[in-house]
Design a protein around this motif. Structure first.
Motif, PDB file in Angstrom:
ATOM      1  N   SER A  99       1.048  -1.138   0.030  1.00  0.00           N
ATOM      2  CA  SER A  99      -0.108  -0.125   0.082  1.00  0.00           C
ATOM      3  C   SER A  99       0.885   1.241  -0.027  1.00  0.00           C
ATOM      4  O   SER A  99       2.208   1.076  -0.063  1.00  0.00           O
ATOM      5  N   ASP A 133       1.129   5.457   1.353  1.00  0.00           N
ATOM      6  CA  ASP A 133       0.790   6.540   2.164  1.00  0.00           C
ATOM      7  C   ASP A 133      -0.078   7.734   1.403  1.00  0.00           C
ATOM      8  O   ASP A 133      -1.156   8.057   1.866  1.00  0.00           O
ATOM      9  N   TYR A 154      -1.790   7.318  -1.547  1.00  0.00           N
ATOM     10  CA  TYR A 154      -2.978   6.775  -2.425  1.00  0.00           C
ATOM     11  C   TYR A 154      -3.607   5.906  -1.677  1.00  0.00           C
ATOM     12  O   TYR A 154      -2.991   4.657  -1.255  1.00  0.00           O
ATOM     13  N   PRO A 155      -4.799   5.696  -2.162  1.00  0.00           N
ATOM     14  CA  PRO A 155      -5.741   4.614  -1.699  1.00  0.00           C
ATOM     15  C   PRO A 155      -5.359   3.315  -2.388  1.00  0.00           C
ATOM     16  O   PRO A 155      -4.561   3.449  -3.429  1.00  0.00           O
ATOM     17  N   GLY A 156      -5.706   2.261  -2.176  1.00  0.00           N
ATOM     18  CA  GLY A 156      -5.493   0.961  -2.988  1.00  0.00           C
ATOM     19  C   GLY A 156      -4.480  -0.049  -2.078  1.00  0.00           C
ATOM     20  O   GLY A 156      -3.779   0.598  -1.218  1.00  0.00           O
ATOM     21  N   GLU A 157      -4.517  -1.026  -2.554  1.00  0.00           N
ATOM     22  CA  GLU A 157      -3.729  -2.301  -1.836  1.00  0.00           C
ATOM     23  C   GLU A 157      -3.643  -3.345  -2.883  1.00  0.00           C
ATOM     24  O   GLU A 157      -4.527  -3.749  -3.651  1.00  0.00           O
ATOM     25  N   LYS A 211      -7.546  -3.563  -3.394  1.00  0.00           N
ATOM     26  CA  LYS A 211      -8.421  -2.758  -3.189  1.00  0.00           C
ATOM     27  C   LYS A 211      -7.917  -1.609  -4.481  1.00  0.00           C
ATOM     28  O   LYS A 211      -6.704  -1.385  -4.561  1.00  0.00           O
ATOM     29  N   PHE A 230      -6.644   0.992  -7.045  1.00  0.00           N
ATOM     30  CA  PHE A 230      -5.912   2.230  -7.106  1.00  0.00           C
ATOM     31  C   PHE A 230      -6.378   3.454  -7.740  1.00  0.00           C
ATOM     32  O   PHE A 230      -7.262   3.185  -8.583  1.00  0.00           O
TER      33      PHE A 230
END
Length: 146
Positions: free
Chosen positions: A80, A82, A84-87, A111, A113
């Motif tokens: 992941s 810091d 940006y969202p997403g995993e 998740k 991006f």
């Protein structure tokens, strides 16, 4: 990269599983072919590390957590960032065949991006992994005896 088909990159190495495993899991070797700024790495479930990569003025603080390890054949870690969202989860699997060691890297987005960041496009991820596995790691293993 959108949550879709996993990204898969394979490479055959004319060396032992043990040597490829060392290149994938020992931080001093990882820094030579992967990311020079990796502060630490241990192939142990629960191990975490973080490091900053900057590309075209954009920061990507990588957060890795090792989630599965079966030495010397399989390791998975969660990625992941810091900023940006997403995993995603990257899994490195090693198998022996008559020609050497086959590495199969599988990248799965769990998740989504952001779609407006070039580095998160599937083509960019695929090109990055192909470079790392099929060029950088190949060169490292050819030039290092350990």
């Amino acid at each position: 990269m959108r949550n879709s088909e996993p990204l898969i990159v394979t490479q055959l190495f004319n060396t032992s599983i043990k040597q490829v495993w060392k290149a994938l899991t020992h931080v001093e070797y990882m820094r030579k072919w992967y990311f020079a700024v990796i502060p630490d790495f241990k192939p142990e479930v629960g191990f975490t590390t973080r490091f900053l990569i900057t590309n075209e003025g954009r920061n990507f603080t990588h957060n890795w957590e090792v989630i599965a390890v079966t030495p010397p054949s399989k390791i998975s870690y969660r990625w992941s960032f810091d900023e940006y969202p997403g995993e995603s989860i990257s899994t490195f699997e090693l198998s022996k065949n008559e020609l050497g060691t086959l590495l199969t890297l599988t990248g799965e987005v769990i998740k989504d991006f952001p779609t407006d960041i070039p580095e998160f496009k599937k083509e960019s991820g695929k090109a990055g992994w192909e470079y790392l596995i099929q060029e950088s790691l190949v060169q490292f293993l050819k030039s290092h005896k350990f």
